[in-house]
Design an enzyme around this catalytic site. Structure first.
Site, PDB file in Angstrom:
ATOM      1  N   HIS A 119      -6.783  -6.270  -0.701  1.00  0.00           N
ATOM      2  CA  HIS A 119      -5.945  -5.421  -0.454  1.00  0.00           C
ATOM      3  C   HIS A 119      -5.057  -5.818   0.685  1.00  0.00           C
ATOM      4  O   HIS A 119      -3.712  -5.556   0.802  1.00  0.00           O
ATOM      5  CB  HIS A 119      -6.567  -3.959  -0.002  1.00  0.00           C
ATOM      6  CG  HIS A 119      -5.624  -2.795   0.221  1.00  0.00           C
ATOM      7  ND1 HIS A 119      -4.850  -2.435  -0.798  1.00  0.00           N
ATOM      8  CD2 HIS A 119      -5.074  -2.133   1.251  1.00  0.00           C
ATOM      9  CE1 HIS A 119      -3.905  -1.501  -0.556  1.00  0.00           C
ATOM     10  NE2 HIS A 119      -4.133  -1.373   1.029  1.00  0.00           N
ATOM     11  N   ASP A 125      -8.221  -6.670  -5.213  1.00  0.00           N
ATOM     12  CA  ASP A 125      -8.243  -5.198  -4.338  1.00  0.00           C
ATOM     13  C   ASP A 125      -9.026  -4.245  -4.600  1.00  0.00           C
ATOM     14  O   ASP A 125      -9.187  -3.831  -5.805  1.00  0.00           O
ATOM     15  CB  ASP A 125      -6.738  -4.677  -4.438  1.00  0.00           C
ATOM     16  CG  ASP A 125      -6.322  -3.775  -3.738  1.00  0.00           C
ATOM     17  OD1 ASP A 125      -7.058  -3.163  -2.791  1.00  0.00           O
ATOM     18  OD2 ASP A 125      -5.136  -3.503  -3.575  1.00  0.00           O
ATOM     19  N   LYS A 132     -14.067  -2.444   2.779  1.00  0.00           N
ATOM     20  CA  LYS A 132     -13.733  -2.668   1.414  1.00  0.00           C
ATOM     21  C   LYS A 132     -12.287  -3.231   1.135  1.00  0.00           C
ATOM     22  O   LYS A 132     -12.270  -4.185   0.346  1.00  0.00           O
ATOM     23  CB  LYS A 132     -14.048  -1.607   0.662  1.00  0.00           C
ATOM     24  CG  LYS A 132     -13.591  -1.489  -0.899  1.00  0.00           C
ATOM     25  CD  LYS A 132     -14.169  -0.188  -1.674  1.00  0.00           C
ATOM     26  CE  LYS A 132     -13.753   1.123  -1.103  1.00  0.00           C
ATOM     27  NZ  LYS A 132     -14.039   2.371  -2.112  1.00  0.00           N
ATOM     28  N   SER A 170       0.799  -1.312   0.183  1.00  0.00           N
ATOM     29  CA  SER A 170       0.103  -0.113  -0.110  1.00  0.00           C
ATOM     30  C   SER A 170       0.765   1.149  -0.132  1.00  0.00           C
ATOM     31  O   SER A 170       1.912   1.302  -0.785  1.00  0.00           O
ATOM     32  CB  SER A 170      -0.856   0.137   1.362  1.00  0.00           C
ATOM     33  OG  SER A 170      -2.017   0.905   0.992  1.00  0.00           O
TER      34      SER A 170
END
Length: 324
Positions: free
Chosen positions: A302, A274, A223, A145
């Protein structure tokens, strides 16, 4: 009420991670190397068809792990180390020594977000670790990330200490544009509804001098963790701390250099499921800044260290062995 019109771009801290693994040295000293996930490979720029199925090789037994110690290297996980606990356990069982540390104002680090002024301040714990490596020891850095930006800064400053860098569903800059370029690109593509219940600008103590804060809410985190176990999402919500993309600082920095950042071998791990940094955007970053190897985790969201930890473990050992 949260401020929803800040002058910058933001990201939540726990998902931004950096992992470190060391590579074999003739004197068998432990080098620290950060790294992450992978599973589909590209040789000579061509993508393979490996998909996201787990490596069929078994995880080493304790006896096998002992024999491996002479050639495997310690792995340190940086920035939100709590998120790597599953992979850390697998690595230790395979003979890796694991060290975990948080970046500034992250996890259990005692600094406050208000204490940070620049992206370098935020990255300083990683820079200190890489700088402390003895002469001749090189590491593999892996960023997840926003952690991709952290390892890029370390690569630019210490290219001689880094054998390879792995970007796992991570922001990956180039050597042409300011470091903020890929963040600006995502900002242009994502409107406010994308951020759901993310809260912006909650830390206002020194807004004029410091970076603008942001904090993900439960809906946005859901999410990011959509394929991960629900207890890991609960833990993330419990450990949330304010953070920032430090866009105000990154936009004023010169591009990372070809002689530094550009000279380090790069691997990108695409997390196909992701919903935070989409597969399409990940592949755009690869096209914008080509890498030596592209790997893919077909079933990873993710937070691949939670959704596909065994695949991640298997990939890490492959990357380190290839860098030896």
């Amino acid at each position: 009420m949260p401020v929803l019109d800040p002058p910058g771009f933001y990201y939540y801290k726990p998902p931004n991670t950096v992992a470190i693994i060391s590579i074999p040295l003739e004197n068998e000293r432990a080098a620290i190397v950060s790294l992450s996930l992978s599973t589909l490979e590209v040789d000579g720029g061509r993508e393979g068809k490996g998909g996201g199925s787990p490596d069929p090789r078994p995880i080493p037994s304790p006896a096998q792990a002992g024999r491996l110690r002479s050639r495997l290297h310690p792995l340190a996980l940086l920035l939100a180390p709590w998120s790597w606990h599953k992979v850390t356990t697998l690595l230790r069982s395979a003979g890796y020594q694991v060290t975990a540390l948080d970046l500034a104002a992250s996890g259990v680090d005692e600094r406050r977000f208000q204490d940070l002024r620049t992206f370098t301040d935020y990255t300083q714990p990683l820079l200190d670790v890489v700088a402390s490596l003895p002469p001749g020891e090189r590491v593999v850095l892996v960023g997840h990330s926003l952690g991709g930006m952290n390892i890029a800064l370390a690569m630019d400053r210490f290219p001689e200490k880094i054998a390879a860098a792995v970007f796992v569903a991570a922001f990956m800059p180039d050597s042409v544009n300011p470091p903020s370029y890929v963040l600006d690109k995502l900002k242009q593509e994502k409107t406010m509804p994308y951020w759901l219940d993310t809260q912006f600008g909650l830390v206002v103590e020194d807004r004029e001098r410091g970076p603008t804060s942001m904090l993900f809410g439960p809906k946005f985190l859901s999410k990011l963790y959509k394929l991960s176990p629900p207890e890991d999402l609960t833990l993330a919500m419990t450990l949330a701390r304010p953070s920032s993309l430090f866009l105000e600082d990154l936009v004023s920095m010169p591009p990372f250099s070809e002689s530094g950042y550009g000279s380090v071998e790069k691997v990108y791990v695409v997390c196909a499921q992701d919903e935070g940094i989409s597969e399409g955007f990940q592949r755009w970053m690869i096209k914008n800044n080509p890498v030596k190897v592209v790997k893919e985790m077909e079933d990873a969201d993710h937070m691949a260290m939670f959704s596909t930890p065994k695949q991640l473990f298997q990939c890490l050992s492959d990357v380190v062995d290839a860098s030896a």
